[in-house]
Design an enzyme around this catalytic site. Structure first.
Site, PDB file in Angstrom:
ATOM      1  N   LYS A  28      26.721  43.234  52.927  1.00 51.26           N
ATOM      2  CA  LYS A  28      26.127  42.947  51.616  1.00 51.26           C
ATOM      3  C   LYS A  28      27.056  43.459  50.498  1.00 51.26           C
ATOM      4  CE  LYS A  28      21.394  43.069  53.479  1.00 51.26           C
ATOM      5  NZ  LYS A  28      20.099  43.796  53.464  1.00 51.26           N
ATOM      6  N   ASN A 131      21.203  48.648  51.676  1.00 52.50           N
ATOM      7  CA  ASN A 131      21.377  49.020  53.092  1.00 52.50           C
ATOM      8  C   ASN A 131      22.565  48.334  53.783  1.00 52.50           C
ATOM      9  OD1 ASN A 131      20.222  46.530  53.379  1.00 52.50           O
ATOM     10  ND2 ASN A 131      18.393  47.216  54.463  1.00 52.50           N
ATOM     11  N   HIS A 134      23.320  42.980  56.863  1.00 50.48           N
ATOM     12  CA  HIS A 134      22.223  42.148  57.367  1.00 50.48           C
ATOM     13  C   HIS A 134      22.513  41.739  58.807  1.00 50.48           C
ATOM     14  CE1 HIS A 134      19.403  38.793  57.808  1.00 50.48           C
ATOM     15  NE2 HIS A 134      20.412  38.131  58.340  1.00 50.48           N
TER      16      HIS A 134
HETATM   17  P1  ADP Z   1      16.062  43.810  57.779  1.00 52.95           P
HETATM   18  O1  ADP Z   1      17.223  43.496  56.851  1.00 52.95           O
HETATM   19  O2  ADP Z   1      16.201  45.183  58.407  1.00 52.95           O
HETATM   20  O3  ADP Z   1      15.794  42.711  58.779  1.00 52.95           O
HETATM   21  P2  ADP Z   1      13.723  42.867  56.242  1.00 52.95           P
HETATM   22  O4  ADP Z   1      13.893  41.521  56.837  1.00 52.95           O
HETATM   23  O5  ADP Z   1      12.355  43.500  56.266  1.00 52.95           O
HETATM   24  O6  ADP Z   1      14.738  43.940  56.877  1.00 52.95           O
HETATM   25  O7  ADP Z   1      14.166  42.798  54.720  1.00 52.95           O
HETATM   26  C1  ADP Z   1      15.311  42.122  54.329  1.00 52.95           C
HETATM   27  C2  ADP Z   1      16.046  42.907  53.274  1.00 52.95           C
HETATM   28  O8  ADP Z   1      15.235  43.023  52.116  1.00 52.95           O
HETATM   29  C3  ADP Z   1      16.350  44.367  53.666  1.00 52.95           C
HETATM   30  O9  ADP Z   1      17.497  44.501  54.475  1.00 52.95           O
HETATM   31  C4  ADP Z   1      16.532  44.983  52.296  1.00 52.95           C
HETATM   32  O10 ADP Z   1      17.813  44.647  51.734  1.00 52.95           O
HETATM   33  C5  ADP Z   1      15.470  44.272  51.479  1.00 52.95           C
HETATM   34  N1  ADP Z   1      14.216  45.037  51.469  1.00 52.95           N
HETATM   35  C6  ADP Z   1      13.277  45.105  52.431  1.00 52.95           C
HETATM   36  N2  ADP Z   1      12.273  45.932  52.078  1.00 52.95           N
HETATM   37  C7  ADP Z   1      12.582  46.402  50.858  1.00 52.95           C
HETATM   38  C8  ADP Z   1      11.966  47.298  49.937  1.00 52.95           C
HETATM   39  N3  ADP Z   1      10.813  47.890  50.214  1.00 52.95           N
HETATM   40  N4  ADP Z   1      12.592  47.549  48.769  1.00 52.95           N
HETATM   41  C9  ADP Z   1      13.757  46.964  48.451  1.00 52.95           C
HETATM   42  N5  ADP Z   1      14.419  46.100  49.265  1.00 52.95           N
HETATM   43  C10 ADP Z   1      13.833  45.822  50.449  1.00 52.95           C
END
Ligand code: ADP
Length: 168
Positions: A28, A131, A134
Protein backbone atom coordinates in the site's frame (compact mmCIF):
# COMPACT_ATOMS: atom_id res chain seq x y z
CA UNK A 1 28.02 -39.82 -17.05
CA UNK A 2 24.94 -41.71 -15.88
CA UNK A 3 24.87 -39.75 -12.67
CA UNK A 4 25.30 -36.49 -14.58
CA UNK A 5 22.41 -37.49 -16.83
CA UNK A 6 20.30 -38.33 -13.79
CA UNK A 7 21.14 -35.00 -12.17
CA UNK A 8 20.25 -33.14 -15.39
CA UNK A 9 16.95 -35.01 -15.59
CA UNK A 10 16.22 -34.08 -11.97
CA UNK A 11 16.90 -30.41 -12.55
CA UNK A 12 14.88 -30.18 -15.76
CA UNK A 13 12.01 -32.30 -14.48
CA UNK A 14 8.92 -30.30 -15.37
CA UNK A 15 7.40 -28.94 -12.20
CA UNK A 16 3.80 -29.69 -13.12
CA UNK A 17 2.78 -26.51 -11.40
CA UNK A 18 3.75 -24.54 -8.34
CA UNK A 19 0.03 -24.93 -7.62
CA UNK A 20 -2.83 -23.31 -9.45
CA UNK A 21 -3.81 -21.11 -6.52
CA UNK A 22 -3.03 -17.42 -6.88
CA UNK A 23 -3.17 -14.43 -4.60
CA UNK A 24 -3.07 -10.68 -5.12
CA UNK A 25 -0.59 -8.96 -2.83
CA UNK A 26 -0.21 -5.19 -2.78
CA UNK A 27 2.22 -2.92 -0.98
CA UNK A 28 0.00 0.00 0.00
CA UNK A 29 1.12 3.65 -0.40
CA UNK A 30 2.48 3.82 3.17
CA UNK A 31 4.71 0.81 2.44
CA UNK A 32 6.03 2.50 -0.70
CA UNK A 33 6.63 5.86 1.05
CA UNK A 34 8.34 4.08 3.96
CA UNK A 35 10.72 2.23 1.60
CA UNK A 36 9.40 -1.20 2.62
CA UNK A 37 8.85 -2.50 -0.93
CA UNK A 38 11.97 -4.69 -1.05
CA UNK A 39 11.43 -6.00 2.48
CA UNK A 40 7.83 -7.01 1.73
CA UNK A 41 8.55 -8.63 -1.65
CA UNK A 42 11.44 -10.47 -0.04
CA UNK A 43 9.21 -12.21 2.51
CA UNK A 44 7.14 -13.86 -0.25
CA UNK A 45 10.22 -14.60 -2.39
CA UNK A 46 12.07 -16.25 0.48
CA UNK A 47 9.04 -18.36 1.41
CA UNK A 48 9.19 -19.91 -2.06
CA UNK A 49 6.07 -18.70 -3.83
CA UNK A 50 6.15 -17.95 -7.54
CA UNK A 51 6.01 -14.31 -8.65
CA UNK A 52 3.78 -14.00 -11.73
CA UNK A 53 3.32 -10.23 -11.97
CA UNK A 54 4.80 -7.08 -10.44
CA UNK A 55 4.33 -3.34 -11.06
CA UNK A 56 4.43 0.10 -9.44
CA UNK A 57 1.07 1.69 -10.11
CA UNK A 58 -0.90 4.81 -9.26
CA UNK A 59 -4.35 3.43 -8.50
CA UNK A 60 -7.32 5.35 -9.95
CA UNK A 61 -10.29 5.96 -7.64
CA UNK A 62 -12.75 3.69 -9.51
CA UNK A 63 -10.34 0.74 -9.27
CA UNK A 64 -9.88 1.26 -5.51
CA UNK A 65 -13.66 1.41 -5.13
CA UNK A 66 -14.14 -1.81 -7.10
CA UNK A 67 -11.38 -3.58 -5.15
CA UNK A 68 -12.89 -2.65 -1.78
CA UNK A 69 -16.57 -2.78 -2.86
CA UNK A 70 -17.48 -5.21 -0.03
CA UNK A 71 -16.49 -2.53 2.50
CA UNK A 72 -18.63 0.22 0.93
CA UNK A 73 -20.91 0.53 3.95
CA UNK A 74 -18.08 0.83 6.48
CA UNK A 75 -17.43 4.19 8.12
CA UNK A 76 -13.73 4.02 7.18
CA UNK A 77 -14.46 3.34 3.47
CA UNK A 78 -13.95 6.96 2.22
CA UNK A 79 -10.63 7.29 4.08
CA UNK A 80 -9.60 3.82 2.86
CA UNK A 81 -10.15 4.92 -0.76
CA UNK A 82 -8.21 8.17 -0.13
CA UNK A 83 -5.38 6.15 1.43
CA UNK A 84 -5.08 3.59 -1.38
CA UNK A 85 -5.16 6.29 -4.09
CA UNK A 86 -2.85 8.69 -2.23
CA UNK A 87 0.36 7.43 -3.87
CA UNK A 88 1.76 4.54 -5.86
CA UNK A 89 1.15 0.97 -4.80
CA UNK A 90 3.14 -2.14 -5.76
CA UNK A 91 0.89 -4.79 -7.31
CA UNK A 92 1.92 -8.43 -7.20
CA UNK A 93 0.48 -11.75 -8.34
CA UNK A 94 1.88 -14.79 -6.51
CA UNK A 95 1.20 -18.45 -7.20
CA UNK A 96 1.59 -21.61 -5.13
CA UNK A 97 -0.30 -24.41 -3.45
CA UNK A 98 -2.03 -22.86 -0.44
CA UNK A 99 -0.63 -19.42 -1.24
CA UNK A 100 -3.77 -17.48 -0.20
CA UNK A 101 -3.92 -18.66 3.42
CA UNK A 102 -0.15 -18.78 3.78
CA UNK A 103 0.25 -15.20 2.51
CA UNK A 104 -2.39 -14.05 5.00
CA UNK A 105 -0.32 -15.67 7.76
CA UNK A 106 2.85 -13.97 6.54
CA UNK A 107 0.96 -10.64 6.47
CA UNK A 108 -0.61 -10.95 9.93
CA UNK A 109 -3.78 -9.56 11.50
CA UNK A 110 -5.55 -6.51 10.03
CA UNK A 111 -4.72 -4.47 13.15
CA UNK A 112 -0.90 -4.35 13.27
CA UNK A 113 -0.94 -4.05 17.07
CA UNK A 114 -2.60 -7.47 17.18
CA UNK A 115 -0.43 -8.98 14.44
CA UNK A 116 2.15 -11.49 15.66
CA UNK A 117 5.81 -10.50 15.68
CA UNK A 118 7.42 -12.05 12.64
CA UNK A 119 4.51 -11.13 10.39
CA UNK A 120 4.78 -8.17 8.01
CA UNK A 121 2.22 -6.05 9.84
CA UNK A 122 3.43 -7.28 13.24
CA UNK A 123 6.97 -6.16 12.43
CA UNK A 124 6.40 -3.07 10.30
CA UNK A 125 3.20 -1.21 11.23
CA UNK A 126 1.22 0.22 14.16
CA UNK A 127 -2.24 1.17 12.84
CA UNK A 128 -5.09 -0.56 10.94
CA UNK A 129 -5.45 2.46 8.66
CA UNK A 130 -1.75 2.21 7.72
CA UNK A 131 -1.16 -1.53 7.61
CA UNK A 132 1.28 -1.48 4.65
CA UNK A 133 0.10 -4.51 2.69
CA UNK A 134 -2.95 -6.23 1.22
CA UNK A 135 -3.49 -9.95 0.60
CA UNK A 136 -6.53 -11.65 -0.96
CA UNK A 137 -8.76 -13.43 1.56
CA UNK A 138 -9.84 -16.40 -0.63
CA UNK A 139 -8.69 -18.17 -3.81
CA UNK A 140 -11.76 -16.74 -5.60
CA UNK A 141 -10.82 -13.21 -4.57
CA UNK A 142 -7.21 -13.93 -5.53
CA UNK A 143 -8.34 -14.60 -9.11
CA UNK A 144 -10.79 -11.69 -9.10
CA UNK A 145 -8.24 -9.20 -7.80
CA UNK A 146 -5.42 -10.31 -10.14
CA UNK A 147 -7.82 -9.89 -13.08
CA UNK A 148 -8.77 -6.47 -11.72
CA UNK A 149 -5.23 -5.11 -11.21
CA UNK A 150 -3.33 -6.74 -14.09
CA UNK A 151 -3.80 -6.85 -17.84
CA UNK A 152 -3.21 -10.19 -19.51
CA UNK A 153 0.21 -9.40 -21.01
CA UNK A 154 1.50 -8.27 -17.62
CA UNK A 155 1.59 -11.79 -16.14
CA UNK A 156 4.43 -14.28 -16.81
CA UNK A 157 4.28 -18.06 -17.04
CA UNK A 158 7.68 -19.39 -15.98
CA UNK A 159 9.42 -22.04 -13.92
CA UNK A 160 12.05 -20.67 -11.53
CA UNK A 161 15.43 -22.40 -11.45
CA UNK A 162 14.90 -23.23 -7.79
CA UNK A 163 11.63 -25.10 -8.41
CA UNK A 164 13.03 -28.66 -7.99
CA UNK A 165 14.58 -27.55 -4.69
CA UNK A 166 11.23 -26.31 -3.41
CA UNK A 167 8.83 -28.98 -4.60
CA UNK A 168 9.71 -32.68 -4.82
P1 ADP B 1 -7.52 -7.24 5.57
O1 ADP B 1 -6.79 -6.21 4.73
O2 ADP B 1 -6.68 -7.73 6.73
O3 ADP B 1 -8.12 -8.35 4.74
P2 ADP B 1 -10.23 -6.08 5.80
O4 ADP B 1 -10.61 -6.76 4.54
O5 ADP B 1 -11.14 -6.22 7.00
O6 ADP B 1 -8.76 -6.50 6.28
O7 ADP B 1 -10.10 -4.53 5.50
C1 ADP B 1 -9.46 -4.06 4.37
C2 ADP B 1 -8.61 -2.86 4.70
O8 ADP B 1 -9.44 -1.80 5.16
C3 ADP B 1 -7.62 -3.09 5.85
O9 ADP B 1 -6.43 -3.74 5.45
C4 ADP B 1 -7.37 -1.66 6.29
O10 ADP B 1 -6.49 -0.98 5.38
C5 ADP B 1 -8.75 -1.04 6.14
N1 ADP B 1 -9.50 -1.12 7.40
C6 ADP B 1 -10.15 -2.18 7.92
N2 ADP B 1 -10.70 -1.88 9.11
C7 ADP B 1 -10.39 -0.60 9.36
C8 ADP B 1 -10.65 0.31 10.42
N3 ADP B 1 -11.35 -0.05 11.49
N4 ADP B 1 -10.16 1.57 10.33
C9 ADP B 1 -9.45 1.97 9.27
N5 ADP B 1 -9.15 1.17 8.21
C10 ADP B 1 -9.62 -0.09 8.26
Amino acid sequence: TRSIRRRRAFLSKPVASMGTEETYIMVKPDGVHRCLVGEIISRFEKKGFLLKGLKLFQCPKDLAQEHYKDLKEKSFYPSLIDYITSGPVVCMAWEGAGVVASARKLIGATNPLQAEPGTIRGDLAVQTGRNVVHGSDSPENGKREIALWFKEGELCQWVPAQAPWLIE
